[in-house]
Design a protein around this motif. Structure first.
Motif, mmCIF file in Angstrom:
data_model
loop_
_atom_site.group_PDB
_atom_site.id
_atom_site.type_symbol
_atom_site.label_atom_id
_atom_site.label_comp_id
_atom_site.label_asym_id
_atom_site.label_seq_id
_atom_site.Cartn_x
_atom_site.Cartn_y
_atom_site.Cartn_z
ATOM 1 N N PRO A 212 0.820 -1.214 0.000
ATOM 2 C CA PRO A 212 0.000 0.000 0.000
ATOM 3 C C PRO A 212 0.857 1.269 0.000
ATOM 4 O O PRO A 212 1.864 1.353 0.707
ATOM 5 N N GLY A 213 0.445 2.240 -0.807
ATOM 6 C CA GLY A 213 1.102 3.543 -0.803
ATOM 7 C C GLY A 213 2.406 3.642 -1.562
ATOM 8 O O GLY A 213 3.032 4.709 -1.578
ATOM 9 N N TRP A 214 2.825 2.565 -2.230
ATOM 10 C CA TRP A 214 4.137 2.622 -2.894
ATOM 11 C C TRP A 214 4.178 3.687 -3.992
ATOM 12 O O TRP A 214 5.228 4.292 -4.253
ATOM 13 N N GLU A 215 3.045 3.934 -4.638
ATOM 14 C CA GLU A 215 3.016 4.930 -5.717
ATOM 15 C C GLU A 215 3.239 6.342 -5.220
ATOM 16 O O GLU A 215 3.657 7.218 -5.984
ATOM 17 N N ASP A 216 2.950 6.593 -3.958
ATOM 18 C CA ASP A 216 3.004 7.948 -3.425
ATOM 19 C C ASP A 216 4.331 8.265 -2.751
ATOM 20 O O ASP A 216 4.451 9.265 -2.053
ATOM 21 N N ALA B 204 8.473 8.981 -3.201
ATOM 22 C CA ALA B 204 9.533 9.371 -4.132
ATOM 23 C C ALA B 204 10.776 8.572 -3.778
ATOM 24 O O ALA B 204 11.658 9.027 -3.052
ATOM 25 N N LEU B 205 10.846 7.351 -4.286
ATOM 26 C CA LEU B 205 11.927 6.451 -3.914
ATOM 27 C C LEU B 205 13.224 6.839 -4.605
ATOM 28 O O LEU B 205 13.257 7.250 -5.755
ATOM 29 N N SER B 206 14.323 6.692 -3.891
ATOM 30 C CA SER B 206 15.656 6.915 -4.427
ATOM 31 C C SER B 206 16.508 5.747 -3.966
ATOM 32 O O SER B 206 16.960 5.703 -2.827
ATOM 33 N N LEU B 207 16.719 4.791 -4.839
ATOM 34 C CA LEU B 207 17.301 3.514 -4.458
ATOM 35 C C LEU B 207 18.735 3.369 -4.946
ATOM 36 O O LEU B 207 19.062 3.751 -6.068
ATOM 37 N N SER B 208 19.552 2.789 -4.127
ATOM 38 C CA SER B 208 20.912 2.456 -4.535
ATOM 39 C C SER B 208 21.110 0.954 -4.616
ATOM 40 O O SER B 208 22.145 0.483 -5.089
ATOM 41 N N ASP B 209 20.107 0.189 -4.169
ATOM 42 C CA ASP B 209 20.237 -1.266 -4.156
ATOM 43 C C ASP B 209 18.850 -1.904 -4.179
ATOM 44 O O ASP B 209 17.873 -1.295 -3.746
ATOM 45 N N PHE B 210 18.791 -3.139 -4.663
ATOM 46 C CA PHE B 210 17.515 -3.839 -4.750
ATOM 47 C C PHE B 210 16.930 -4.154 -3.377
ATOM 48 O O PHE B 210 15.724 -4.367 -3.257
ATOM 49 N N SER B 211 17.766 -4.161 -2.358
ATOM 50 C CA SER B 211 17.255 -4.421 -1.008
ATOM 51 C C SER B 211 16.354 -3.292 -0.510
ATOM 52 O O SER B 211 15.630 -3.459 0.467
ATOM 53 N N GLN B 212 16.391 -2.129 -1.170
ATOM 54 C CA GLN B 212 15.589 -0.979 -0.771
ATOM 55 C C GLN B 212 14.248 -0.904 -1.501
ATOM 56 O O GLN B 212 13.506 0.061 -1.330
ATOM 57 N N LEU B 213 13.930 -1.902 -2.310
ATOM 58 C CA LEU B 213 12.632 -1.930 -2.975
ATOM 59 C C LEU B 213 11.510 -1.962 -1.946
ATOM 60 O O LEU B 213 11.722 -2.404 -0.811
ATOM 61 N N PRO B 214 10.306 -1.515 -2.301
ATOM 62 C CA PRO B 214 9.192 -1.512 -1.342
ATOM 63 C C PRO B 214 8.881 -2.881 -0.768
ATOM 64 O O PRO B 214 8.334 -2.987 0.322
ATOM 65 N N GLN C 1 7.233 -0.229 -13.019
ATOM 66 C CA GLN C 1 5.992 -0.641 -12.364
ATOM 67 C C GLN C 1 4.959 0.486 -12.437
ATOM 68 O O GLN C 1 3.769 0.238 -12.662
ATOM 69 N N ARG C 2 5.418 1.722 -12.283
ATOM 70 C CA ARG C 2 4.516 2.868 -12.466
ATOM 71 C C ARG C 2 4.015 2.916 -13.913
ATOM 72 O O ARG C 2 2.844 3.199 -14.169
ATOM 73 N N ASN C 3 4.915 2.661 -14.833
ATOM 74 C CA ASN C 3 4.576 2.678 -16.249
ATOM 75 C C ASN C 3 3.500 1.644 -16.578
ATOM 76 O O ASN C 3 2.531 1.937 -17.298
ATOM 77 N N LEU C 4 3.649 0.441 -16.049
ATOM 78 C CA LEU C 4 2.674 -0.619 -16.313
ATOM 79 C C LEU C 4 1.313 -0.289 -15.716
ATOM 80 O O LEU C 4 0.266 -0.507 -16.346
ATOM 81 N N LEU C 5 1.314 0.240 -14.503
ATOM 82 C CA LEU C 5 0.056 0.611 -13.866
ATOM 83 C C LEU C 5 -0.600 1.768 -14.617
ATOM 84 O O LEU C 5 -1.833 1.818 -14.772
#
Length: 452
Positions: A43-47, A49-59, A236-240
């Protein structure tokens, strides 16, 4: 002027990019992904502003796994070996009929393979090896990539290569959709076509839909070979966004194939190749019909995450291996409530949403100053640089209540796609060279004359 702009929402890793630093696309069976619906969409992942340096930081640890299409290991390994012959890249995928079929196996066999000596894995996957393989390669520094590539593979380039990497990268970034294509290239005995794009350009098109040229390719199943965490989130934003845009074009009830055909057709709307018979006339239908399983893997979790769309035959999706059944064409329905549709309008990608707004500004004859104030109020970013929760406002609700909304969205798609695609096609004469460009056009025209 160059199309390159710095990313505003992403803090990129600053370590030097080496082959050992590449992140391979983590392979997970789509069946596993499908069985964990919603887990990849917290929930809320779209809202955020993620800034990731690694895949471990994905939602979420499974976030975006729906993007990873399944192929056999040998084919995947062969594709990666091809890319290792080129300079380092940050993100890459293979796409098109050379990767996923767009016709029946019985009709896709050819008497002559374009591959002079392809690995057995490619020949087996293509059931005879009759298709050139298309790649999209994203790099952080286009000019550096071209400099290294010109040094090792000068024959990949047209006469533009003799002008140096600066000119090549300028032509790539400044004209069309920001991609530079090298077609009819043989690597490891395999005929390929590859496009180079700046990572910033790719990210911007995925999130804003500047041109839909790159984002549109990722609306369809592709084989991701090298990954970058911020691009996974952006895609993922693009697909949605593709699902939402398709819903604005569709009636209250429709089928899976209608939904996926609408999504697959977004980036072809206004494309000169479709208008002037340079593509197979049934291209979209063929893509969806022969890849329905992959479309389900790509979009099912996204569909079930939205509150305004549901399967009419919901019980069918609870059956084991339903995604693998090509004979199914499940019915879906959407809530046509103005409030819900206004939220979808508001959540359309920024550049594309503004085109829809401008069309309605003209229709409603809204004064310029008032309209600019409305645009300012509907910005995606808040004062601190974060994302605002996009909720449909008064203008969005007014738009959502209009009967011509599907027509206006179609016009906005055409405005988004037509010019960049046209310039990109013309640019191909320079980047490929006249001889290869003519060969490519003739092959496309031959496809355009096909009936099946």
């Amino acid at each position: 002027m160059s199309r390159q702009r710095p990313l505003t929402r992403i803090a990129w890793c600053r370590r030097p990019l080496l082959y050992s630093n590449r992140r391979y696309a983590t392979q997970q069976s789509p069946q596993t992904t499908a069985s964990t619906a919603h887990q990849s969409l917290p929930p809320g992942w779209e809202d955020e502003a993620l800034s990731l340096s690694d895949f471990s930081q994905l939602p979420h640890k499974d976030f975006g796994k729906n993007q990873l299409m399944e192929t056999n290991e040998e084919f995947k390994r062969s594709l990666r070996k091809i890319l290792r012959q080129l300079p380092p890249i940050t993100y890459a995928f293979a796409y098109g009929s050379g990767v996923f079929p767009q016709s029946d196996a019985t009709t896709s066999r050819v008497t002559h393979s374009p591959h002079p000596d392809a690995p057995e894995a490619i020949l087996k996957w293509q059931k005879g090896g009759g298709k050139m393989i298309d790649f999209m390669l994203a790099t952080r520094f286009s000019q550096h990539f071209h400099s290294l590539n010109l040094r090792e593979h000068r024959d990949h380039y047209s006469f533009l290569g003799s002008l140096g990497s600066g000119v090549v990268s300028h032509v790539q970034d400044a004209y069309g959709a920001g991609a530079y294509f090298n077609p009819y290239i043989t690597i490891n005995g395999t005929m390929i076509k590859y496009a180079v794009v700046n990572l910033d350009t790719l990210h911007r098109d995925l999130t804003d839909w500047d041109t839909l040229y790159l984002a549109g390719r990722l609306h369809k199943p592709v084989k991701i070979l090298f990954e970058e965490p911020n691009i996974r989130v952006a895609n993922q934003r693009n697909l949605l966004s593709a699902v939402r845009c398709a819903l604005l074009l569709l009636p209250p009830q429709f089928t899976e194939k209608q939904l996926y055909s609408t999504i697959a057709g977004l980036s072809y709307q206004g494309d000169p190749r479709m208008t002037y018979g340079s593509e197979h006339p049934k291209k979209i239908d063929n893509i969806v019909t022969h890849q329905i399983k992959n479309f389900r893997y790509l979009y099912h979790d996204l569909i079930t995450s939205l509150p305004n769309i549901s399967y009419v035959d919901g019980h069918a999706t609870s059956k084991a291996a339903w995604m693998d059944d090509p004979k199914l064409d499940l019915k879906l329905s959407q809530d046509m409530d103005v409030e819900r549709r206004s939220n979808m309008v508001r959540r359309l990608p920024k550049s594309f949403r503004e085109k829809v707004y401008f069309l309605y500004q003209r229709k409603f004859a809204i004064p310029g100053r008032e309209f600019q104030e409305m645009l300012e109020a509907s910005k995606d970013e808040d004062e601190k640089g974060g994302l605002k929760k996009p909720v449909g406002g008064k203008f969005d609700r007014r738009i959502a209540a209009e009967n011509d909304l599907p027509d206006m969205v179609t016009k906005a798609i055409d405005q988004t796609v037509k010019w960049p695609s046209t310039v990109q096609s013309v640019k191909g004469v320079l980047t490929a060279g006249p001889a290869r460009a003519w060969r490519y056009l003739q092959e496309k025209r031959e496809k355009g004359r096909m009936k099946g």
